[in-house]
Write an enzyme that holds these catalytic residues in place. Structure first.
Site, mmCIF file in Angstrom:
data_model
loop_
_atom_site.group_PDB
_atom_site.id
_atom_site.type_symbol
_atom_site.label_atom_id
_atom_site.label_comp_id
_atom_site.label_asym_id
_atom_site.label_seq_id
_atom_site.Cartn_x
_atom_site.Cartn_y
_atom_site.Cartn_z
ATOM 1 N N ASP A 61 35.994 45.354 44.448
ATOM 2 C CA ASP A 61 36.921 45.538 43.692
ATOM 3 C C ASP A 61 38.517 46.703 44.721
ATOM 4 O O ASP A 61 37.203 47.760 44.530
ATOM 5 C CB ASP A 61 36.938 46.198 42.448
ATOM 6 C CG ASP A 61 38.291 46.840 41.391
ATOM 7 O OD1 ASP A 61 38.767 45.647 40.655
ATOM 8 O OD2 ASP A 61 38.392 47.623 40.701
ATOM 9 N N THR A 94 44.329 45.744 42.769
ATOM 10 C CA THR A 94 43.909 47.026 42.986
ATOM 11 C C THR A 94 44.196 46.823 44.840
ATOM 12 O O THR A 94 44.888 48.086 45.456
ATOM 13 C CB THR A 94 43.236 47.904 42.510
ATOM 14 O OG1 THR A 94 41.955 47.565 42.964
ATOM 15 C CG2 THR A 94 43.194 47.897 41.485
ATOM 16 N N THR A 95 43.891 46.300 45.090
ATOM 17 C CA THR A 95 43.321 45.822 46.986
ATOM 18 C C THR A 95 44.986 45.668 47.081
ATOM 19 O O THR A 95 45.340 45.907 48.273
ATOM 20 C CB THR A 95 42.340 44.367 47.017
ATOM 21 O OG1 THR A 95 40.989 44.683 46.328
ATOM 22 C CG2 THR A 95 42.388 44.997 48.732
ATOM 23 N N ASP A 384 38.732 43.019 34.700
ATOM 24 C CA ASP A 384 39.829 42.310 35.609
ATOM 25 C C ASP A 384 40.646 41.705 34.867
ATOM 26 O O ASP A 384 41.622 41.313 34.730
ATOM 27 C CB ASP A 384 39.696 42.542 36.676
ATOM 28 C CG ASP A 384 39.951 43.352 37.652
ATOM 29 O OD1 ASP A 384 39.259 44.731 37.294
ATOM 30 O OD2 ASP A 384 39.584 43.221 38.654
#
Length: 517
Positions: A61, A94-95, A384
């Site tokens: 994550d 997020t990545t 998530d």
């Protein structure tokens, strides 16, 4: 000044200016982006993060990785904040946001080397950002968000992440069921909690229609299960009241001492009798409970739990109770009710289940795992998935995943770039090139040649209107992500390009870094 130098900054301060400052900031931002790049996609790898104290976190994550890293460079911290923003707003991507930020900085560095002014780059990036939002809107699917489609979104979010021995299909069903149960008057993500417990396989993960509290009754003789209980919550200690002023009491005889003790006992007995008279079966207290009160309540089959403020909010949402400021202020109208309350033991720990509450506005995903690392990652995965399903329902639709949306965005920006005059056109085209890093990275992490895959993606997109990279066997293939049920919330894509562009433009505009001693 008579030729004397004027010192404005402390002599121990460090100052970096001009291209050196720009290069330093851009390099730091790119380094952070590269740190999470290999975690992108279904074949992304995990990172092991070890703290000074020896605590270990294993995850892919992006937000967790950047949060656990000890980042000191201020520009690098901005990229970390991009992931934090993405996590807080939509819960996933997020990545994607971090990788895109780094590539936008890399493209900006090339433009700076070609003497394109930072302001021109910023203007071009913001124009390209507007086009990116238009492109995402164009590829958003015009379909009803039924359970099957939402489960597809949840599965896409969990693919490649640590779900233990349970399939993403099973978890997706639990996630969608949880969101649907609290979606009567609009989805409230705060009413869904993920509770983890080690000691069993991930397949034991299930949805509880209520809340879970990791406490047991304060007295051994209190009951451990109830059917249709009346529930109360007190926001204060249930103990002998203390004076608000400093005072001393002189006890000159045994009778005086007995009188004082009896007064305290009567006070505590009065608290317990008030609770009993109201018909309370289970009492939750945000504070300490005197032993005498607990003993009296135990004799009358009332269970008492000492909990925190957060549990009070969850219980109120689930059972409809009102939180009383003190036990004396507790009234019949403040009580809530539930279908059942039971205390279960898992290893050395106790968990209290408050299920089927009258208000019914809270649910809990009870996640199990064989080890602490598994349950920690499962908690992040489920969080998530819940966030993306909520985002899809709340903020408008879904888009094709697997890099298909990014290919469409880059193609749309390039097609519009020709109409932009001046050097801004270079920045707009650079933005499109930066977006290409996402499908290129997906291809690389899947085992494909990134350049060949990008060429094939563009060709397929040109001919079919949609193309993504689908993981298959030991490599990947170019195919239609919609047909293969790979979908993402449109809100995740909108937020990723927005936050990445803002961070990159902020860093590009900096030409002077002053570090105080």
């Amino acid at each position: 000044m008579g030729g004397q130098p004027m010192f404005i900054l402390n002599e121990d301060s460090d100052r970096t200016q001009g291209k050196d400052a720009q290069s330093s900031n851009i390099t730091a931002g790119k380094a952070v982006s590269e740190a999470v790049r290999t975690t992108l996609g279904p074949r992304g790898m995990d990172k092991m993060l070890v703290s000074d104290s020896g605590d270990v976190v294993i995850t892919n994550d992006g937000a967790t990785i950047l949060d656990e890293m000890d980042i000191e460079h201020p520009a690098a911290q901005m990229i970390s904040e991009v992931a934090e923003t993405q996590e807080s707003e939509v819960g996933d991507g997020t990545t994607t946001a971090a990788v895109l930020s780094g590539e936008l900085l890399s493209q900006a560095e090339d433009l700076l080397d070609d003497d394109v002014h930072p302001t021109t780059i910023v203007e071009g990036y913001y124009q390209a950002l507007s086009l990116a939002h238009e492109a995402i809107d164009e590829v958003t699917l015009d379909e009803e968000l039924d359970d099957e489609l939402l489960e597809t979104v949840a599965r896409s979010s969990m693919t490649g992440k640590g779900t233990g021995d349970v399939s993403a299909e099973r978890l997706a069903e639990v996630v969608v069921d949880a969101v649907r149960r609290v979606a009567d008057d609009g989805v409230s993500r705060d009413n869904i909690t993920v509770y983890t417990q080690t000691g069993s396989s991930s397949s034991a993960t299930r949805l509880v229609d209520g809340v879970l509290i990791d406490e047991e009754p304060v007295h051994d003789n209190m009951p451990r299960s109830f059917t249709d209980p009346q529930i109360a919550f007190v926001n204060d200690d249930i103990e002998v009241r203390e004076a608000n002023i400093d005072a001393e009491y002189n006890v000159s005889s045994v009778d005086d001492l007995n009188t004082a003790i009896e007064a305290e006992e009567n006070e505590l007995r009065g608290y317990a009798e008030h609770v009993i008279d109201l018909g309370v079966d289970v009492l939750f207290v945000d504070g300490d409970v005197a032993d005498q009160v607990a003993a009296i309540l135990a004799k009358n089959d009332v269970a008492v739990f000492e909990v925190g403020d957060d549990e009070g909010d969850e219980l109120a949402h689930a059972t409809g109770l009102s939180r009383a400021a003190g036990v004396q202020e507790l009234e019949a109208d403040d009580l809530g009710s539930a279908g059942s309350i039971s205390v279960e033991k898992y290893g050395d720990e106790y968990v209290t289940f408050v299920e089927d509450g009258d208000a019914g506005q809270s649910v809990t995903v009870f996640a199990r795992g064989g080890t602490e690392h598994v349950t920690d990652e499962l908690e992040r995965v489920l969080g998530d998935a819940l966030d993306v399903v909520t985002a899809a329902l709340d903020k408008g639709g879904v888009v094709p995943g697997a890099g298909a949306t990014e290919i469409a965005v880059a193609d749309y920006i390039r097609s519009e770039a020709a109409s932009i005059e001046g050097r801004k056109q270079l920045a707009v085209e650079a933005f499109a090139d930066a977006v290409d890093v996402l499908p290129r990275t997906l291809a690389e992490n899947t085992g494909m040649d990134p350049i060949d895959a990008l060429v094939d993606l563009r060709a397929e997109h040109e001919s079919e209107g949609i193309a993504g990279i689908i993981s298959e066997g030991q490599t990947g293939v170019i195919d239609d992500p919609i047909d293969l049920a790979v979908l993402d919330p449109a809100a995740v894509k909108h937020e990723a390009v927005e936050s990445a562009a803002e961070a990159a433009t902020m860093i590009v505009r900096i030409d002077d870094v002053i570090s105080a001693s």
